[in-house]
Design an enzyme around this catalytic site. Structure first.
Site, PDB file in Angstrom:
ATOM      1  N   LYS A 167     -37.172 -30.129   8.928  1.00 56.88           N
ATOM      2  CA  LYS A 167     -36.139 -29.104   8.840  1.00 56.88           C
ATOM      3  C   LYS A 167     -36.817 -27.753   8.926  1.00 56.88           C
ATOM      4  O   LYS A 167     -37.872 -27.539   8.326  1.00 56.88           O
ATOM      5  CB  LYS A 167     -35.353 -29.218   7.532  1.00 56.88           C
ATOM      6  N   GLU A 168     -36.186 -26.852   9.707  1.00 55.47           N
ATOM      7  CA  GLU A 168     -36.689 -25.493   9.800  1.00 55.47           C
ATOM      8  C   GLU A 168     -35.590 -24.531   9.394  1.00 55.47           C
ATOM      9  O   GLU A 168     -34.411 -24.796   9.603  1.00 55.47           O
ATOM     10  CB  GLU A 168     -37.212 -25.176  11.198  1.00 55.47           C
ATOM     11  N   LYS A 221     -37.093 -13.475  16.208  1.00 52.35           N
ATOM     12  CA  LYS A 221     -36.585 -14.550  15.358  1.00 52.35           C
ATOM     13  C   LYS A 221     -37.777 -15.318  14.808  1.00 52.35           C
ATOM     14  O   LYS A 221     -38.731 -15.593  15.538  1.00 52.35           O
ATOM     15  CB  LYS A 221     -35.695 -15.496  16.162  1.00 52.35           C
TER      16      LYS A 221
END
Length: 157
Positions: free
Chosen positions: A71-72, A84
């Site tokens: 998961k990021e 970003k």
């Protein structure tokens, strides 16, 4: 503690504002999921709308990576400067001894008709996992840049 940084740049014949319309939103994740199906099985939106705090769950094709998923979390989305940043917050690199694995994307305006996609990986590892630094590569980010370039130059926005 071992730390490092790798970068990749690709010039695209598309204005920075159009490149950011793709990179600055969740549209990029959908495009990557479609175009990199040999490596990425699925990208799920866990929470968020593409802004800071958004969490994506990336699930990899078995054997495509040294981990099955991670998961990021988007930790920075700067629309003005077109930057970003996302950090792995669960699984993946963290299971391999990394204490930080951050991807920074910068869309740099070159002129009215072209821009540069600069992708940077910053990482930190525990000393006892230092050998895993060799698995850090910008190859996937380079492939994503090419996918974005092909999409942007073949699609009218």
């Amino acid at each position: 503690m071992v730390s490092g940084q790798l970068s990749h740049e690709l010039e695209v014949k598309v204005p920075a504002s159009q490149v950011w319309e793709l990179y600055g939103t969740l549209r990029l994740a959908k495009l990557v999921e479609e175009q990199l199906s040999s490596a990425i099985q699925k990208i799920d939106l866990v929470e968020g709308d593409g802004g800071v705090g958004t969490i994506l769950h990336l699930i990899f094709v078995p054997g495509a990576a040294r981990y099955t998923d991670y998961k990021e979390k988007f930790t920075k989305v700067d629309n003005e400067n077109r930057v970003k940043e996302a950090e792995v917050v669960e699984g993946g690199y963290l299971e391999l001894g990394f204490t930080l694995y951050r991807v920074r994307i910068e869309i740099i305006e070159k002129d009215d008709h072209s821009s540069i996609i600069k992708s940077t990986i910053e990482y930190e590892l525990n000393d006892d996992s230092a050998a895993n630094a060799s698995i850090v590569s910008v190859d996937t980010l380079a492939a994503i840049s090419l996918i974005a370039q092909n999409h942007l130059t073949n699609t009218k926005l």
